[in-house]
Design a protein around this motif. Sequence first.
Motif, PDB file in Angstrom:
ATOM      1  N   TYR A  62      19.241  34.804  -9.573  1.00 36.10           N
ATOM      2  CA  TYR A  62      19.400  34.446  -7.969  1.00 36.10           C
ATOM      3  C   TYR A  62      17.875  33.758  -7.761  1.00 36.10           C
ATOM      4  O   TYR A  62      17.859  33.669  -7.063  1.00 36.10           O
ATOM      5  N   HIS A  63      16.359  33.881  -9.130  1.00 32.09           N
ATOM      6  CA  HIS A  63      15.649  33.481  -8.729  1.00 32.09           C
ATOM      7  C   HIS A  63      15.646  32.313  -8.710  1.00 32.09           C
ATOM      8  O   HIS A  63      14.232  31.046  -8.696  1.00 32.09           O
ATOM      9  N   ILE A  64      16.183  31.277  -9.677  1.00 37.50           N
ATOM     10  CA  ILE A  64      16.395  29.953 -10.008  1.00 37.50           C
ATOM     11  C   ILE A  64      17.000  29.141  -9.931  1.00 37.50           C
ATOM     12  O   ILE A  64      16.753  27.728  -9.011  1.00 37.50           O
ATOM     13  N   HIS A  65      18.521  29.160  -9.197  1.00 36.51           N
ATOM     14  CA  HIS A  65      18.945  28.724  -8.059  1.00 36.51           C
ATOM     15  C   HIS A  65      20.035  30.285  -7.110  1.00 36.51           C
ATOM     16  O   HIS A  65      20.474  30.854  -7.502  1.00 36.51           O
ATOM     17  N   SER A  66      20.479  29.373  -5.868  1.00 35.12           N
ATOM     18  CA  SER A  66      21.358  30.323  -5.183  1.00 35.12           C
ATOM     19  C   SER A  66      22.700  31.284  -5.568  1.00 35.12           C
ATOM     20  O   SER A  66      23.285  29.667  -6.433  1.00 35.12           O
ATOM     21  N   PRO A  67      23.226  32.190  -5.061  1.00 38.24           N
ATOM     22  CA  PRO A  67      24.373  32.468  -5.399  1.00 38.24           C
ATOM     23  C   PRO A  67      25.697  30.954  -5.045  1.00 38.24           C
ATOM     24  O   PRO A  67      25.289  30.147  -3.968  1.00 38.24           O
ATOM     25  N   GLN A  68      26.682  31.081  -5.897  1.00 37.76           N
ATOM     26  CA  GLN A  68      27.236  29.525  -6.083  1.00 37.76           C
ATOM     27  C   GLN A  68      29.064  30.405  -5.150  1.00 37.76           C
ATOM     28  O   GLN A  68      29.156  31.597  -6.024  1.00 37.76           O
ATOM     29  N   ARG A  69      29.556  29.146  -4.997  1.00 39.63           N
ATOM     30  CA  ARG A  69      31.173  30.279  -4.675  1.00 39.63           C
ATOM     31  C   ARG A  69      31.451  29.659  -5.977  1.00 39.63           C
ATOM     32  O   ARG A  69      31.834  29.386  -7.377  1.00 39.63           O
ATOM     33  N   GLY A  70      32.655  31.214  -5.955  1.00 40.18           N
ATOM     34  CA  GLY A  70      33.339  31.890  -6.996  1.00 40.18           C
ATOM     35  C   GLY A  70      32.865  31.991  -7.465  1.00 40.18           C
ATOM     36  O   GLY A  70      33.083  33.209  -8.633  1.00 40.18           O
ATOM     37  N   GLU A  71      31.352  33.059  -7.704  1.00 43.82           N
ATOM     38  CA  GLU A  71      30.431  33.565  -8.547  1.00 43.82           C
ATOM     39  C   GLU A  71      30.649  35.118  -8.078  1.00 43.82           C
ATOM     40  O   GLU A  71      30.768  35.113  -7.328  1.00 43.82           O
ATOM     41  N   ILE A  72      31.125  36.404  -8.788  1.00 45.97           N
ATOM     42  CA  ILE A  72      31.056  37.832  -8.147  1.00 45.97           C
ATOM     43  C   ILE A  72      29.754  38.048  -8.999  1.00 45.97           C
ATOM     44  O   ILE A  72      28.918  38.013  -9.851  1.00 45.97           O
ATOM     45  N   ILE A  73      29.457  38.978  -7.669  1.00 47.02           N
ATOM     46  CA  ILE A  73      27.457  38.917  -7.242  1.00 47.02           C
ATOM     47  C   ILE A  73      27.706  40.553  -7.303  1.00 47.02           C
ATOM     48  O   ILE A  73      28.496  41.445  -6.872  1.00 47.02           O
ATOM     49  N   VAL A  74      26.659  41.497  -7.652  1.00 47.56           N
ATOM     50  CA  VAL A  74      26.124  42.804  -7.054  1.00 47.56           C
ATOM     51  C   VAL A  74      25.372  42.566  -5.619  1.00 47.56           C
ATOM     52  O   VAL A  74      23.925  41.535  -6.475  1.00 47.56           O
ATOM     53  N   PHE A  75      25.786  43.372  -4.603  1.00 49.99           N
ATOM     54  CA  PHE A  75      24.777  43.311  -4.190  1.00 49.99           C
ATOM     55  C   PHE A  75      24.406  44.383  -3.599  1.00 49.99           C
ATOM     56  O   PHE A  75      25.192  45.867  -3.287  1.00 49.99           O
ATOM     57  N   GLN A  76      23.042  45.276  -2.742  1.00 47.00           N
ATOM     58  CA  GLN A  76      23.176  46.491  -2.156  1.00 47.00           C
ATOM     59  C   GLN A  76      23.965  46.180  -0.342  1.00 47.00           C
ATOM     60  O   GLN A  76      24.028  45.224  -0.059  1.00 47.00           O
ATOM     61  N   TYR A  77      24.529  47.559  -0.280  1.00 44.78           N
ATOM     62  CA  TYR A  77      25.588  47.576   0.386  1.00 44.78           C
ATOM     63  C   TYR A  77      24.710  47.357   1.710  1.00 44.78           C
ATOM     64  O   TYR A  77      23.847  48.479   1.846  1.00 44.78           O
ATOM     65  N   THR A  82      21.423  51.948  -0.275  1.00 46.09           N
ATOM     66  CA  THR A  82      20.896  53.216  -2.202  1.00 46.09           C
ATOM     67  C   THR A  82      22.238  52.329  -3.011  1.00 46.09           C
ATOM     68  O   THR A  82      22.226  53.106  -4.210  1.00 46.09           O
ATOM     69  N   LYS A  83      23.489  52.404  -2.754  1.00 48.65           N
ATOM     70  CA  LYS A  83      24.245  52.015  -3.038  1.00 48.65           C
ATOM     71  C   LYS A  83      25.390  50.568  -3.279  1.00 48.65           C
ATOM     72  O   LYS A  83      24.491  49.567  -2.220  1.00 48.65           O
ATOM     73  N   ASP A  84      25.487  49.837  -4.715  1.00 46.61           N
ATOM     74  CA  ASP A  84      25.713  49.048  -4.549  1.00 46.61           C
ATOM     75  C   ASP A  84      26.753  48.563  -4.649  1.00 46.61           C
ATOM     76  O   ASP A  84      28.116  49.171  -4.858  1.00 46.61           O
ATOM     77  N   ASN A 140      40.928  42.361  -4.712  1.00 44.96           N
ATOM     78  CA  ASN A 140      41.627  43.251  -4.604  1.00 44.96           C
ATOM     79  C   ASN A 140      41.516  43.612  -2.529  1.00 44.96           C
ATOM     80  O   ASN A 140      41.795  43.842  -2.050  1.00 44.96           O
ATOM     81  N   ARG A 141      42.102  42.237  -2.314  1.00 41.65           N
ATOM     82  CA  ARG A 141      41.755  41.616  -0.253  1.00 41.65           C
ATOM     83  C   ARG A 141      42.283  42.642  -0.172  1.00 41.65           C
ATOM     84  O   ARG A 141      41.576  42.658   0.961  1.00 41.65           O
ATOM     85  N   ASN A 142      42.870  43.180  -0.400  1.00 42.94           N
ATOM     86  CA  ASN A 142      43.652  44.342   0.717  1.00 42.94           C
ATOM     87  C   ASN A 142      43.569  45.585   0.622  1.00 42.94           C
ATOM     88  O   ASN A 142      43.350  47.039   1.255  1.00 42.94           O
ATOM     89  N   ASN A 143      42.769  45.710  -0.480  1.00 40.15           N
ATOM     90  CA  ASN A 143      41.734  47.362  -0.362  1.00 40.15           C
ATOM     91  C   ASN A 143      40.174  47.033  -1.339  1.00 40.15           C
ATOM     92  O   ASN A 143      39.756  47.599  -1.793  1.00 40.15           O
ATOM     93  N   SER A 144      39.716  46.376  -0.104  1.00 38.69           N
ATOM     94  CA  SER A 144      38.467  46.188  -0.149  1.00 38.69           C
ATOM     95  C   SER A 144      37.216  45.612   0.785  1.00 38.69           C
ATOM     96  O   SER A 144      37.939  45.433   2.234  1.00 38.69           O
ATOM     97  N   LYS A 145      36.155  46.480   0.735  1.00 34.13           N
ATOM     98  CA  LYS A 145      35.285  47.092   2.356  1.00 34.13           C
ATOM     99  C   LYS A 145      34.543  45.487   1.787  1.00 34.13           C
ATOM    100  O   LYS A 145      33.459  45.698   0.539  1.00 34.13           O
ATOM    101  N   ASP A 146      34.194  44.387   2.337  1.00 35.11           N
ATOM    102  CA  ASP A 146      33.632  42.805   2.454  1.00 35.11           C
ATOM    103  C   ASP A 146      32.619  42.692   3.316  1.00 35.11           C
ATOM    104  O   ASP A 146      33.366  43.360   4.434  1.00 35.11           O
ATOM    105  N   SER A 147      32.884  41.467   3.667  1.00 34.68           N
ATOM    106  CA  SER A 147      32.337  40.371   4.691  1.00 34.68           C
ATOM    107  C   SER A 147      32.935  41.101   5.976  1.00 34.68           C
ATOM    108  O   SER A 147      32.696  40.321   6.635  1.00 34.68           O
ATOM    109  N   ARG A 148      34.676  41.223   5.805  1.00 32.67           N
ATOM    110  CA  ARG A 148      35.480  41.232   7.031  1.00 32.67           C
ATOM    111  C   ARG A 148      34.668  42.272   7.835  1.00 32.67           C
ATOM    112  O   ARG A 148      34.962  42.630   9.097  1.00 32.67           O
ATOM    113  N   ASP A 149      33.872  43.490   6.746  1.00 34.73           N
ATOM    114  CA  ASP A 149      33.825  44.698   6.962  1.00 34.73           C
ATOM    115  C   ASP A 149      32.635  44.530   8.203  1.00 34.73           C
ATOM    116  O   ASP A 149      32.143  44.104   7.127  1.00 34.73           O
ATOM    117  N   PRO A 150      33.136  44.807   9.714  1.00 33.91           N
ATOM    118  CA  PRO A 150      31.321  45.036  10.233  1.00 33.91           C
ATOM    119  C   PRO A 150      30.279  45.675   8.977  1.00 33.91           C
ATOM    120  O   PRO A 150      29.001  45.536   9.163  1.00 33.91           O
TER     121      PRO A 150
END
Length: 180
Positions: A62-77, A82-84, A140-150
Amino acid sequence: MAENHSENKKNETWEWIKSLGIAIILALAIHQFVFAQFMVDGESMMPTMQNQERLIVNKLIYHIHSPQRGEIIVFQYPSDTTKDFIKRVIGLPGDTIEVKGGKVYRNGQALNEPYLGEPTFGAYGPVTVPTGKVFVMGDNRNNSKDSRDPSVGFVPDNLVVGRADLIFWPVSNMKLFPFK
């Protein structure tokens, strides 16, 4: 003659110490800037990833290009850096995301998501992804804390650690993820 042998031993020992030092420095640099190991913690990416699997994450991509749709990423919560977290990129800046009728829609088009185990419950959006951020969801959309969660929301680019490239442990689950 004995003195020459002693000198050769000292030189050989010194060469080994230098080689080991260089190897350690290279390993640390690679870990810091290029690749890192992460462990899946939880079930939010099932069935694609299982709890306790170990991954190699490409930190350089991601220093070369931005994330793309469908890629699985690790990010800091975002609520505790301190959590990924590990999630799939669903929306890029400017995309409109909506969940309805068991499906996820991007820019009005239902996504083809063969990696899901069940329909996505509930309704969400529509929301538009702001500049400099991505919208992520667990498989696992129904058991995921993701962008839908504030507490997660849209993930800022500066919190993205890298792209999951390989499951390497357990060996029986080894898998290389397709690149976009």
